[in-house]
Design a protein around this motif. Structure first.
Motif, PDB file in Angstrom:
ATOM      1  N   HIS A 108      33.552  45.822  49.707  1.00  0.00           N
ATOM      2  CA  HIS A 108      33.651  47.212  50.135  1.00  0.00           C
ATOM      3  C   HIS A 108      32.489  47.642  51.018  1.00  0.00           C
ATOM      4  O   HIS A 108      32.571  48.690  51.657  1.00  0.00           O
ATOM      5  CB  HIS A 108      33.747  48.137  48.912  1.00  0.00           C
ATOM      6  CG  HIS A 108      35.049  48.023  48.188  1.00  0.00           C
ATOM      7  ND1 HIS A 108      36.184  48.703  48.553  1.00  0.00           N
ATOM      8  CD2 HIS A 108      35.405  47.272  47.111  1.00  0.00           C
ATOM      9  CE1 HIS A 108      37.182  48.400  47.735  1.00  0.00           C
ATOM     10  NE2 HIS A 108      36.730  47.527  46.844  1.00  0.00           N
ATOM     11  N   VAL A 151      42.282  36.276  51.737  1.00  0.00           N
ATOM     12  CA  VAL A 151      42.690  37.603  51.289  1.00  0.00           C
ATOM     13  C   VAL A 151      43.686  38.211  52.270  1.00  0.00           C
ATOM     14  O   VAL A 151      44.695  38.815  51.862  1.00  0.00           O
ATOM     15  CB  VAL A 151      41.451  38.508  51.136  1.00  0.00           C
ATOM     16  CG1 VAL A 151      41.857  39.911  50.706  1.00  0.00           C
ATOM     17  CG2 VAL A 151      40.465  37.904  50.130  1.00  0.00           C
ATOM     18  N   ARG A 173      47.559  39.239  51.579  1.00  0.00           N
ATOM     19  CA  ARG A 173      48.039  40.599  51.880  1.00  0.00           C
ATOM     20  C   ARG A 173      49.229  40.547  52.845  1.00  0.00           C
ATOM     21  O   ARG A 173      50.201  41.298  52.673  1.00  0.00           O
ATOM     22  CB  ARG A 173      46.900  41.424  52.473  1.00  0.00           C
ATOM     23  CG  ARG A 173      47.271  42.886  52.691  1.00  0.00           C
ATOM     24  CD  ARG A 173      46.090  43.700  53.172  1.00  0.00           C
ATOM     25  NE  ARG A 173      45.072  43.865  52.139  1.00  0.00           N
ATOM     26  CZ  ARG A 173      43.899  43.272  52.146  1.00  0.00           C
ATOM     27  NH1 ARG A 173      43.555  42.475  53.171  1.00  0.00           N
ATOM     28  NH2 ARG A 173      43.026  43.476  51.173  1.00  0.00           N
ATOM     29  N   SER A 180      50.076  42.471  46.238  1.00  0.00           N
ATOM     30  CA  SER A 180      49.407  43.745  45.989  1.00  0.00           C
ATOM     31  C   SER A 180      47.916  43.515  45.767  1.00  0.00           C
ATOM     32  O   SER A 180      47.448  42.377  45.661  1.00  0.00           O
ATOM     33  CB  SER A 180      50.017  44.429  44.756  1.00  0.00           C
ATOM     34  OG  SER A 180      49.821  43.631  43.600  1.00  0.00           O
ATOM     35  N   GLY A 181      47.157  44.604  45.705  1.00  0.00           N
ATOM     36  CA  GLY A 181      45.725  44.475  45.476  1.00  0.00           C
ATOM     37  C   GLY A 181      45.413  43.815  44.149  1.00  0.00           C
ATOM     38  O   GLY A 181      44.479  42.998  44.050  1.00  0.00           O
ATOM     39  N   LEU A 196      43.554  40.213  43.530  1.00  0.00           N
ATOM     40  CA  LEU A 196      42.391  40.124  42.648  1.00  0.00           C
ATOM     41  C   LEU A 196      42.569  39.028  41.608  1.00  0.00           C
ATOM     42  O   LEU A 196      41.658  38.216  41.381  1.00  0.00           O
ATOM     43  CB  LEU A 196      42.163  41.469  41.961  1.00  0.00           C
ATOM     44  CG  LEU A 196      41.021  41.537  40.953  1.00  0.00           C
ATOM     45  CD1 LEU A 196      39.678  41.353  41.648  1.00  0.00           C
ATOM     46  CD2 LEU A 196      41.059  42.860  40.196  1.00  0.00           C
TER      47      LEU A 196
END
Length: 309
Positions: free
Chosen positions: A119, A210, A214, A219-220, A224
Motif C-alpha cells: 500500500h 498479483v 487479478r 478477488s482480493g 491474499l
C-alpha cells in the motif's frame, strides 16, 4: 625418462608408460584456502556457541548444596526437574505465553508488513515508516516495559479514562501485574521481529503475479490467500523462530509485568541461579534448549526457509 613443463601453473609429467599426469597449483591449494577461510567462523562459533553449551551440559550433571557445587556425574538434576509437577506447570505456562504472543505478533506483523509492501508505493516512504517501527528499539526492554505502568496502573491513563467515560465503575485490576500485562509487553517487544522477515519476503514477491491473478478474476481475498500468504511463508517461519525463541527464554518481562504472580522457565532458572543452584539451572537450560530446537525443527519441516536465507 620423465619430462616436465610448467605453463601458467600447469605441471605435465610423463612416465615410462607414456601416460601424462596433470595437476594444477590451484587444485592443490584450494582445499587449504577453503579451510583457512572457514577457520575464523569455526573459532567464533566454537568459542562463543559450542563451548558454552557443552559447559552448561557438563555442569547440569554436577552435584551441589547450599554452599557450593561439586564436579560429579549425577542425574538427579534431571529427574527432579522432569519429575516435578511444578516444573511441568511452569513449562505449560511458558508454552501458553509462547502460543499467544506468537499468534498476536504474527497477525499484527503480517498486516504491518503487508501495508508497507503493497500500500506504500514510494520506496522512501517505506523506509521511513519501517524506521518508525524500529524507534522503540532505541531504548532498552526494561524502559519499554516500565512505560506501560502509567497506562495500565490502577490509577493509570486507561482506568482513569474508562471511569470518567462511565464504562467501568471501578479500576480494572487485570491490566497491570497480570498475565495480560505480560502478553501485552511481549507483543510490544517482539512484534518487530515478525515484521522484518515478513516485510523482506513480501518485497520479493513479483508484482506481476498479483496482476495476473487479478486479471484472471481473482478477488482480493483470493489473491491474499492463494498468492501472497503462500509466498510469504518463509518470512513468517523466520519471524516465528525469532519470536518463539525469545519468548521461551524471557524472564525479565514475566518478572516485572506479572508482579510475581506468574512464572516461566526463564524466571525459574533465574531464581535457581540466585539461590546458587547452578546445576539445577543448567539442567533446565538443557531441557529448554532441546524443547526450543524441537519447535524450530517442526517449523523448518513445515516451511522451507532456504530460499529466504
Amino acid at each position: 625418462m620423465a619430462t616436465a613443463a610448467a605453463d601458467n601453473g600447469l605441471t605435465i609429467s610423463s612416465n615410462k608408460s607414456g601416460k601424462p599426469a596433470a595437476k594444477t597449483r590451484r587444485g592443490l591449494t584450494s582445499p587449504i584456502v577453503s579451510y583457512l577461510q572457514a577457520m575464523p567462523l569455526v573459532l567464533i562459533l566454537g568459542l562463543f556457541l559450542l563451548l558454552p553449551i557443552l559447559t552448561i551440559a557438563m555442569v547440569s550433571f554436577w552435584d551441589y548444596d547450599s554452599v557450593r557445587i561439586y564436579p560429579d556425574f549425577v542425574t538427579f538434576n534431571y529427574t527432579e526437574t522432569l519429575g516435578s509437577w511444578v516444573t511441568w506447570k511452569i513449562y505449560l505456562n511458558t508454552f501458553k505465553f509462547t502460543v499467544i504472543v506468537w499468534l498476536l505478533t504474527m497477525f499484527i506483523g503480517f498486516w504491518v508488513a503487508y501495508f508497507l509492501a503493497f500500500h506504500i508505493r514510494s520506496t522512501t516512504m517505506q523506509i521511513v515508516l519501517f524506521l518508525v517501527c524500529t524507534v522503540p528499539f532505541l531504548t532498552s526492554n526494561i524502559i519499554r516495559m516500565i512505560s506501560w505502568v502509567p497506562f495500565l496502573g490502577r490509577n493509570g491513563l486507561i482506568n482513569s479514562s474508562l471511569i470518567q467515560l462511565g464504562i467501568v465503575p471501578k479500576p480494572l485490576e487485570f491490566l497491570l501485574f497480570s498475565e495480560f500485562a505480560v502478553v501485552l509487553a511481549m507483543v510490544h517487544l517482539y512484534t518487530l521481529f515478525m515484521v522484518t522477515p515478513i516485510f523482506n519476503t513480501l518485497m520479493r514477491i513479483d508484482r506481476s503475479l498479483v496482476e495476473a491473478a487479478r486479471d484472471a478474476g481473482a478477488s482480493g481475498f483470493q489473491i491474499l490467500t492463494n498468492v501472497i500468504i503462500p509466498l510469504a511463508k518463509p518470512g513468517i517461519a523466520i519471524g516465528s523462530i525469532f519470536v518463539v525463541t525469545l519468548v521461551m527464554g524471557d524472564f525479565i518481562t514475566v518478572r516485572f509485568m506479572s508482579g510475581g504472580q506468574s512464572a516461566s522457565v526463564g524466571l525459574m532458572m533465574s531464581n535457581q541461579i540466585s539461590l546458587l543452584q547452578y546445576p539445577a539451572a543448567a539442567a533446565n537450560a538443557v531441557i529448554l534448549l532441546i524443547v526450543v530446537l524441537l519447535i524450530v525443527a517442526a517449523i523448518l519441516r513445515v516451511v522451507d526457509i532456504r530460499k529466504e536465507l
